[in-house]
Design a protein around this motif. Structure first.
Motif, short mmCIF file in Angstrom:
data_model
loop_
_atom_site.label_atom_id
_atom_site.label_comp_id
_atom_site.label_asym_id
_atom_site.label_seq_id
_atom_site.Cartn_x
_atom_site.Cartn_y
_atom_site.Cartn_z
N MET A 89 0.82 -1.20 0.00
CA MET A 89 0.00 0.00 0.00
C MET A 89 0.86 1.26 0.00
O MET A 89 0.59 2.22 -0.73
N LEU A 90 1.93 1.27 0.81
CA LEU A 90 2.82 2.42 0.84
C LEU A 90 3.51 2.62 -0.51
O LEU A 90 3.66 3.76 -0.98
N ALA A 91 3.93 1.52 -1.12
CA ALA A 91 4.55 1.62 -2.45
C ALA A 91 3.58 2.23 -3.45
O ALA A 91 3.96 3.06 -4.28
N THR A 92 2.31 1.83 -3.36
CA THR A 92 1.30 2.36 -4.27
C THR A 92 1.08 3.85 -4.06
O THR A 92 1.08 4.64 -5.02
N VAL A 93 0.89 4.26 -2.81
CA VAL A 93 0.62 5.66 -2.51
C VAL A 93 1.80 6.55 -2.93
O VAL A 93 1.62 7.60 -3.57
N LEU A 94 3.01 6.13 -2.58
CA LEU A 94 4.19 6.92 -2.94
C LEU A 94 4.35 7.04 -4.45
O LEU A 94 4.68 8.11 -4.98
N ASN A 95 4.10 5.93 -5.15
CA ASN A 95 4.19 5.95 -6.60
C ASN A 95 3.12 6.85 -7.21
O ASN A 95 3.39 7.62 -8.15
#
Length: 307
Positions: A89-95
């Motif tokens: 989820m963090l990877a998605t939001v940051l991307n």
């Protein structure tokens, strides 16, 4: 007769490759849609929520049809599954945040540093031996990322740091996936990814919700979750017909897809530094893949002999 799914039989390999190409096409549609909607003013956390709620609903529908919902919740490694879901989820939001500010080709180049990051930490975290060839590829790969990011040049944008942080989170997600593989069913891992992302992002989506103004924006926003789920399904199915060591290089088609979308939709052409950085990162990733495949070859041969 065909062999087991993981054997990569010649008659199954073209099908597996086609599934890989389809999976990364779906992922490219997700990133392109997010950039379009973010530029239209929709909040990033709302778009991130739509990515996970769509994934969750599709997974839930399939499991409800099979009557397997309770079984998927009953996992002995719930703690690791939750951490894995949070990292994704963090990877998605940051991307998604980075996509609003920098070109698709640049975010994808930085995100493809994940295999390099994984290789770099596999020694201290997994106890794997990393030889001279792979360390050289790691150093070259990070150099390629720096070339693309231009950290000390006039073209530097702070959003590239978010993209790099996203790549680090995604690397942690992959490492946990490796650890759980063979212990937790793939469907259970996918289910928890959807649940965690949906529950964590729900309050933020409600607080920032902005209704799309155009019908096409509604279609794209709903399509984010559907295409993300489709991409993961195609990716999972592809690995049933051929091993990851065979399919990994085809993931770089993602760069080609995003280059095409960037030009067609946003009239963006990657600059020279991004192209050079992408070439170096891809080359480093392929070197790491080649060395890991050679190291794994004796093990595969031993398994065939025992069989």
């Amino acid at each position: 007769m065909t062999g087991p799914a993981g054997d990569g039989e010649p008659d199954r390999l073209p099908y597996a490759i086609a599934l890989m190409l389809g999976a990364y096409f779906a992922f490219s549609v997700v990133d392109t849609s997010v950039k379009w909607l973010a530029l239209a003013g929709l909040p990033v956390l709302q778009l991130s929520f739509m990515r996970y709620i769509g994934h969750f609903v599709m997974s839930l529908g399939i499991m409800a049809r099979d009557g397997a919902i309770v079984r998927h919740f009953q996992s002995g490694r719930t703690d690791l599954l939750v951490v894995r879901g949070i990292l994704l989820m963090l990877a998605t939001v940051l991307n998604f945040v980075a996509l609003r500010y920098i070109p698709l080709t640049l975010t994808s180049t930085i995100m493809f540093s994940s295999p390099i990051i994984i290789c770099a930490v596999s020694g201290p975290l997994l106890g794997e031996r990393v030889g001279l060839w792979r360390w050289s590829a790691i150093i070259a790969g990070f150099a390629g990322v720096l070339v693309a990011m231009q950290p000390f040049g006039a073209g530097f944008h702070w959003a590239t740091l978010l993209s790099l942080a996203g790549a680090c989170c995604f690397s942690g997600y992959i490492l946990l996936t490796r650890r759980l593989s063979g212990i937790v069913p793939t469907d259970t891992m996918q289910f928890y990814s959807g649940v965690v992302g949906t529950l964590v992002l729900l309050p933020f989506a409600i607080a920032e919700w902005r209704t799309p103004a155009a019908a096409v924006d509604w279609v794209l926003m709903i399509g984010i979750g559907v295409m993300a789920w489709l991409g993961h399904q195609l990716l999972t199915t592809a690995h049933r017909f051929a091993p990851a060591s065979t399919l990994s290089p085809y993931s770089y088609v993602f760069l080609l897809y995003l280059t095409g979308w960037s030009y067609l939709i946003f009239a963006e052409v990657p600059d020279f530094r991004t192209v050079v950085g992408a070439v170096v990162v891809v080359a480093a990733g392929l070197v790491i893949w080649t060395r890991e495949r050679r190291r794994a070859a004796p093990c595969r041969e031993a398994d065939r002999t025992r069989a």
